[in-house]
Scaffold this active site. Structure first.
Site, short mmCIF file in Angstrom:
data_model
loop_
_atom_site.label_atom_id
_atom_site.label_comp_id
_atom_site.label_asym_id
_atom_site.label_seq_id
_atom_site.Cartn_x
_atom_site.Cartn_y
_atom_site.Cartn_z
N SER A 97 25.46 47.91 24.26
CA SER A 97 26.69 47.19 24.58
C SER A 97 26.91 45.98 23.68
O SER A 97 28.06 45.60 23.41
CB SER A 97 26.68 46.75 26.04
OG SER A 97 26.76 47.88 26.89
N PHE A 98 25.81 45.39 23.20
CA PHE A 98 25.97 44.23 22.31
C PHE A 98 26.76 44.61 21.06
O PHE A 98 27.50 43.78 20.52
CB PHE A 98 24.61 43.67 21.90
CG PHE A 98 24.69 42.39 21.13
CD1 PHE A 98 24.69 42.41 19.75
CD2 PHE A 98 24.78 41.18 21.79
CE1 PHE A 98 24.78 41.24 19.03
CE2 PHE A 98 24.86 39.98 21.08
CZ PHE A 98 24.86 40.01 19.69
N CYS A 137 27.12 49.90 29.79
CA CYS A 137 26.45 49.63 31.07
C CYS A 137 25.22 48.80 30.79
O CYS A 137 24.27 49.28 30.16
CB CYS A 137 26.07 50.94 31.75
SG CYS A 137 25.17 50.70 33.31
N VAL A 138 25.25 47.55 31.24
CA VAL A 138 24.13 46.64 31.04
C VAL A 138 23.48 46.42 32.39
O VAL A 138 24.12 45.87 33.30
CB VAL A 138 24.59 45.30 30.45
CG1 VAL A 138 23.39 44.44 30.07
CG2 VAL A 138 25.49 45.53 29.23
N ILE A 139 22.24 46.87 32.55
CA ILE A 139 21.56 46.79 33.85
C ILE A 139 20.56 45.64 33.84
O ILE A 139 19.77 45.50 32.91
CB ILE A 139 20.84 48.11 34.18
CG1 ILE A 139 21.85 49.26 34.27
CG2 ILE A 139 20.07 47.98 35.50
CD1 ILE A 139 21.23 50.62 34.54
N GLU A 187 14.10 42.24 33.83
CA GLU A 187 13.24 41.16 34.33
C GLU A 187 13.56 39.82 33.70
O GLU A 187 13.15 38.77 34.20
CB GLU A 187 11.77 41.51 34.07
CG GLU A 187 11.29 42.75 34.81
CD GLU A 187 9.85 43.09 34.46
OE1 GLU A 187 9.27 43.94 35.15
OE2 GLU A 187 9.33 42.48 33.49
N THR A 188 14.27 39.85 32.57
CA THR A 188 14.47 38.61 31.82
C THR A 188 15.96 38.25 31.74
O THR A 188 16.81 38.95 32.28
CB THR A 188 13.93 38.77 30.38
OG1 THR A 188 14.79 39.66 29.65
CG2 THR A 188 12.51 39.30 30.40
N HIS A 200 17.76 38.53 29.21
CA HIS A 200 18.43 39.32 28.17
C HIS A 200 19.77 39.84 28.68
O HIS A 200 20.78 39.84 27.96
CB HIS A 200 17.53 40.48 27.74
CG HIS A 200 17.92 41.08 26.45
ND1 HIS A 200 17.88 42.43 26.22
CD2 HIS A 200 18.39 40.53 25.31
CE1 HIS A 200 18.30 42.68 25.00
NE2 HIS A 200 18.60 41.55 24.42
N ARG A 218 29.66 53.51 40.31
CA ARG A 218 30.89 53.09 39.61
C ARG A 218 31.19 53.96 38.39
O ARG A 218 32.06 53.64 37.59
CB ARG A 218 30.78 51.62 39.22
CG ARG A 218 30.79 50.69 40.43
CD ARG A 218 30.16 49.34 40.15
NE ARG A 218 30.28 48.43 41.30
CZ ARG A 218 29.48 48.49 42.37
NH1 ARG A 218 28.50 49.41 42.45
NH2 ARG A 218 29.67 47.65 43.38
N1 LIG Z 1 19.27 46.57 28.05
C1 LIG Z 1 20.50 47.07 27.68
C2 LIG Z 1 20.96 47.01 26.37
N2 LIG Z 1 20.20 46.44 25.40
C3 LIG Z 1 20.46 46.64 23.98
C4 LIG Z 1 21.55 45.69 23.43
O1 LIG Z 1 22.84 46.10 23.87
C5 LIG Z 1 21.55 45.73 21.90
O2 LIG Z 1 21.76 47.05 21.46
C6 LIG Z 1 20.24 45.20 21.34
O3 LIG Z 1 20.01 43.91 21.84
C7 LIG Z 1 20.27 45.15 19.80
O4 LIG Z 1 21.35 44.38 19.34
N3 LIG Z 1 22.17 47.50 26.04
C8 LIG Z 1 22.98 48.07 27.02
O5 LIG Z 1 24.09 48.53 26.70
N4 LIG Z 1 22.54 48.15 28.30
C9 LIG Z 1 21.32 47.66 28.68
O6 LIG Z 1 20.96 47.76 29.88
C1 LIG Z 2 19.79 44.13 29.87
C2 LIG Z 2 18.56 44.44 29.11
O1 LIG Z 2 18.46 44.26 27.91
C3 LIG Z 2 17.38 44.84 29.92
O2 LIG Z 2 17.27 46.25 29.96
C4 LIG Z 2 16.13 44.26 29.30
O3 LIG Z 2 15.18 44.36 30.30
P1 LIG Z 2 14.13 43.15 30.44
O4 LIG Z 2 14.96 41.91 30.75
O5 LIG Z 2 13.24 43.55 31.61
O6 LIG Z 2 13.40 43.04 29.13
#
Ligand SMILES: Nc1c(NC[C@H](O)[C@H](O)[C@H](O)CO)[nH]c(=O)[nH]c1=O
Ligand SMILES: CC(=O)[C@@H](O)COP(=O)(O)O
Length: 158
Positions: free
Chosen positions: A65-66, A89-91, A94-95, A97, A136
């Protein structure tokens, strides 16, 4: 009102604009593909059901998604594209991020829409867990992909 209170895919087709000639880009994140794939199908089918031709729906995939913001910019700058739908979809993990990705993609997509003066739709789920995401993406709370497509159509009729 939260999604839990309403199936957000229930929308009125009244007053939708004529979009037979409009071209839509759909940018799809590969992360959580079971969810984003279902959302893409919802968006694609909604566009087709409302008169958009197959040739006028352009799909592009990105790693996560980034990357949606940059891909949306590459598509929005094209003069032949009328609207961009971003699917992700960003789930929550633990951190923190999760927070950084969600904030970056929300601001990034907004900036692209304003820069290129055309609809760039935020079809990005930000759930706490997989089940909320599935609910969703064609589950009990509808499909955010459908909603994103209708939003793009309505904005073209602004
Ligand atoms: N954890 C999820 C990610 N992580 C990857 C980032 O979006 C990106 O591709 C990476 O940080 C490199 O730039 N992306 C999602 O779409 N959903 C997640 O749950
Ligand atoms: C949203 C994310 O990038 C996630 O999947 C990363 O998981 P974590 O925060 O446990 O490293």
């Amino acid at each position: 009102m939260s999604s839990a209170d309403k199936n957000l895919s229930a929308f009125s087709k009244k007053h939708l604009p004529d979009i037979d000639t409009k071209v839509f880009a759909i940018v799809v994140s590969e992360w959580n593909e079971a969810v984003t794939g279902a959302m893409y199908e919802g968006a694609y089918n909604t566009l087709r059901e409302n008169g958009v031709t197959k040739e006028n729906i352009i799909r592009k995939d990105v790693p996560g998604s980034f990357e949606l913001s940059l891909a949306a910019q590459w598509m929005a700058k094209r003069e032949d594209i009328d609207a961009v739908i971003c699917i992700g979809c960003v789930i929550q993990g633990e951190t923190k991020h999760f927070d950084f990705i969600c904030s970056a993609v929300a601001h990034g997509i907004t900036n692209v829409s304003l820069k290129y003066d055309k609809p760039v739709i935020f079809g990005v789920l930000t759930p706490n867990n997989q089940q909320q995401a599935l609910d969703r993406a064609g589950g009990k709370h509808g499909n955010k992909g459908d909603e994103a497509a209708i939003t793009a159509i309505k904005m073209l009729g602004f």
